[in-house]
Write a protein that holds these residues in place. Structure first.
Motif, PDB file in Angstrom:
ATOM      1  N   ILE A 219       5.793  13.567  -0.094  1.00 51.93           N
ATOM      2  CA  ILE A 219       5.006  12.454   0.432  1.00 51.93           C
ATOM      3  C   ILE A 219       5.432  11.153  -0.246  1.00 51.93           C
ATOM      4  O   ILE A 219       5.540  10.106   0.395  1.00 51.93           O
ATOM      5  CB  ILE A 219       3.499  12.704   0.220  1.00 51.93           C
ATOM      6  CG1 ILE A 219       3.058  13.987   0.900  1.00 51.93           C
ATOM      7  CG2 ILE A 219       2.664  11.529   0.694  1.00 51.93           C
ATOM      8  CD1 ILE A 219       3.237  14.006   2.397  1.00 51.93           C
ATOM      9  N   GLY A 220       5.675  11.209  -1.542  1.00 51.84           N
ATOM     10  CA  GLY A 220       6.091  10.020  -2.278  1.00 51.84           C
ATOM     11  C   GLY A 220       7.429   9.482  -1.815  1.00 51.84           C
ATOM     12  O   GLY A 220       7.603   8.270  -1.672  1.00 51.84           O
ATOM     13  N   ILE A 221       8.358  10.366  -1.553  1.00 56.93           N
ATOM     14  CA  ILE A 221       9.684   9.928  -1.080  1.00 56.93           C
ATOM     15  C   ILE A 221       9.573   9.314   0.312  1.00 56.93           C
ATOM     16  O   ILE A 221      10.164   8.272   0.595  1.00 56.93           O
ATOM     17  CB  ILE A 221      10.669  11.105  -1.113  1.00 56.93           C
ATOM     18  CG1 ILE A 221      10.952  11.503  -2.560  1.00 56.93           C
ATOM     19  CG2 ILE A 221      11.958  10.777  -0.378  1.00 56.93           C
ATOM     20  CD1 ILE A 221      11.683  12.810  -2.719  1.00 56.93           C
ATOM     21  N   ALA A 222       8.788   9.952   1.171  1.00 55.59           N
ATOM     22  CA  ALA A 222       8.599   9.413   2.520  1.00 55.59           C
ATOM     23  C   ALA A 222       7.889   8.060   2.479  1.00 55.59           C
ATOM     24  O   ALA A 222       8.267   7.123   3.194  1.00 55.59           O
ATOM     25  CB  ALA A 222       7.811  10.399   3.370  1.00 55.59           C
ATOM     26  N   ALA A 223       6.872   7.943   1.632  1.00 53.51           N
ATOM     27  CA  ALA A 223       6.145   6.678   1.513  1.00 53.51           C
ATOM     28  C   ALA A 223       7.039   5.582   0.947  1.00 53.51           C
ATOM     29  O   ALA A 223       6.943   4.423   1.364  1.00 53.51           O
ATOM     30  CB  ALA A 223       4.908   6.866   0.643  1.00 53.51           C
ATOM     31  N   ALA A 224       7.915   5.930   0.025  1.00 59.17           N
ATOM     32  CA  ALA A 224       8.844   4.940  -0.530  1.00 59.17           C
ATOM     33  C   ALA A 224       9.804   4.440   0.546  1.00 59.17           C
ATOM     34  O   ALA A 224      10.088   3.240   0.630  1.00 59.17           O
ATOM     35  CB  ALA A 224       9.613   5.540  -1.697  1.00 59.17           C
ATOM     36  N   GLY A 225      10.296   5.354   1.368  1.00 56.55           N
ATOM     37  CA  GLY A 225      11.175   4.955   2.461  1.00 56.55           C
ATOM     38  C   GLY A 225      10.471   4.040   3.449  1.00 56.55           C
ATOM     39  O   GLY A 225      11.032   3.021   3.894  1.00 56.55           O
ATOM     40  N   LEU A 226       9.239   4.376   3.797  1.00 60.57           N
ATOM     41  CA  LEU A 226       8.474   3.528   4.710  1.00 60.57           C
ATOM     42  C   LEU A 226       8.148   2.176   4.086  1.00 60.57           C
ATOM     43  O   LEU A 226       8.148   1.145   4.776  1.00 60.57           O
ATOM     44  CB  LEU A 226       7.192   4.243   5.133  1.00 60.57           C
ATOM     45  CG  LEU A 226       7.365   5.416   6.090  1.00 60.57           C
ATOM     46  CD1 LEU A 226       6.045   6.147   6.270  1.00 60.57           C
ATOM     47  CD2 LEU A 226       7.903   4.945   7.427  1.00 60.57           C
ATOM     48  N   ALA A 227       7.883   2.159   2.784  1.00 59.40           N
ATOM     49  CA  ALA A 227       7.602   0.894   2.099  1.00 59.40           C
ATOM     50  C   ALA A 227       8.826  -0.018   2.128  1.00 59.40           C
ATOM     51  O   ALA A 227       8.703  -1.223   2.369  1.00 59.40           O
ATOM     52  CB  ALA A 227       7.170   1.152   0.667  1.00 59.40           C
TER      53      ALA A 227
ATOM     54  N   VAL B 264       0.841  -1.209   0.000  1.00 56.55           N
ATOM     55  CA  VAL B 264       0.000   0.000   0.000  1.00 56.55           C
ATOM     56  C   VAL B 264       0.871   1.252   0.000  1.00 56.55           C
ATOM     57  O   VAL B 264       0.617   2.210  -0.740  1.00 56.55           O
ATOM     58  CB  VAL B 264      -0.967  -0.014   1.197  1.00 56.55           C
ATOM     59  CG1 VAL B 264      -1.661   1.323   1.364  1.00 56.55           C
ATOM     60  CG2 VAL B 264      -1.991  -1.124   1.035  1.00 56.55           C
ATOM     61  N   LEU B 265       1.913   1.253   0.812  1.00 53.35           N
ATOM     62  CA  LEU B 265       2.812   2.408   0.853  1.00 53.35           C
ATOM     63  C   LEU B 265       3.560   2.571  -0.472  1.00 53.35           C
ATOM     64  O   LEU B 265       3.802   3.693  -0.914  1.00 53.35           O
ATOM     65  CB  LEU B 265       3.801   2.281   2.009  1.00 53.35           C
ATOM     66  CG  LEU B 265       3.225   2.550   3.397  1.00 53.35           C
ATOM     67  CD1 LEU B 265       4.226   2.144   4.469  1.00 53.35           C
ATOM     68  CD2 LEU B 265       2.841   4.001   3.547  1.00 53.35           C
ATOM     69  N   GLY B 266       3.909   1.468  -1.102  1.00 48.56           N
ATOM     70  CA  GLY B 266       4.562   1.537  -2.401  1.00 48.56           C
ATOM     71  C   GLY B 266       3.649   2.130  -3.460  1.00 48.56           C
ATOM     72  O   GLY B 266       4.079   2.950  -4.276  1.00 48.56           O
ATOM     73  N   ALA B 267       2.383   1.724  -3.448  1.00 47.93           N
ATOM     74  CA  ALA B 267       1.422   2.289  -4.395  1.00 47.93           C
ATOM     75  C   ALA B 267       1.213   3.778  -4.135  1.00 47.93           C
ATOM     76  O   ALA B 267       1.130   4.581  -5.079  1.00 47.93           O
ATOM     77  CB  ALA B 267       0.092   1.545  -4.294  1.00 47.93           C
ATOM     78  N   LEU B 268       1.158   4.158  -2.873  1.00 48.82           N
ATOM     79  CA  LEU B 268       1.027   5.571  -2.525  1.00 48.82           C
ATOM     80  C   LEU B 268       2.243   6.353  -3.001  1.00 48.82           C
ATOM     81  O   LEU B 268       2.109   7.471  -3.514  1.00 48.82           O
ATOM     82  CB  LEU B 268       0.862   5.725  -1.016  1.00 48.82           C
ATOM     83  CG  LEU B 268       0.807   7.146  -0.477  1.00 48.82           C
ATOM     84  CD1 LEU B 268      -0.471   7.825  -0.944  1.00 48.82           C
ATOM     85  CD2 LEU B 268       0.899   7.147   1.028  1.00 48.82           C
ATOM     86  N   ALA B 269       3.422   5.767  -2.857  1.00 49.05           N
ATOM     87  CA  ALA B 269       4.645   6.444  -3.307  1.00 49.05           C
ATOM     88  C   ALA B 269       4.631   6.653  -4.814  1.00 49.05           C
ATOM     89  O   ALA B 269       4.949   7.744  -5.294  1.00 49.05           O
ATOM     90  CB  ALA B 269       5.867   5.621  -2.891  1.00 49.05           C
TER      91      ALA B 269
END
Length: 56
Positions: free
Chosen positions: A34-42, A16-21
């Protein structure tokens, strides 16, 4: 069994976090942050899933 379910939960969160990123980075502008942060969390969740997977 519980470690496998925990690992699957981490995989779902990472997906889900990857799709958001991907969506955020594709939108551009301020959403890039937001995309960079979501990618890091993914990536972090995917690593947790790898570590939680039971070894045989």
């Amino acid at each position: 069994m519980q470690r496998r379910l925990l690992s699957l939960l981490f995989v779902a969160i990472a997906a889900v976090l990857g799709a958001l990123a991907v969506y955020s980075i594709a939108s551009g502008g301020r959403a890039m942050i937001i995309g960079i942060a979501a990618a890091g969390l993914a990536l972090w969740m995917a690593d947790l899933a790898r570590k939680a997977w039971p070894r045989s």
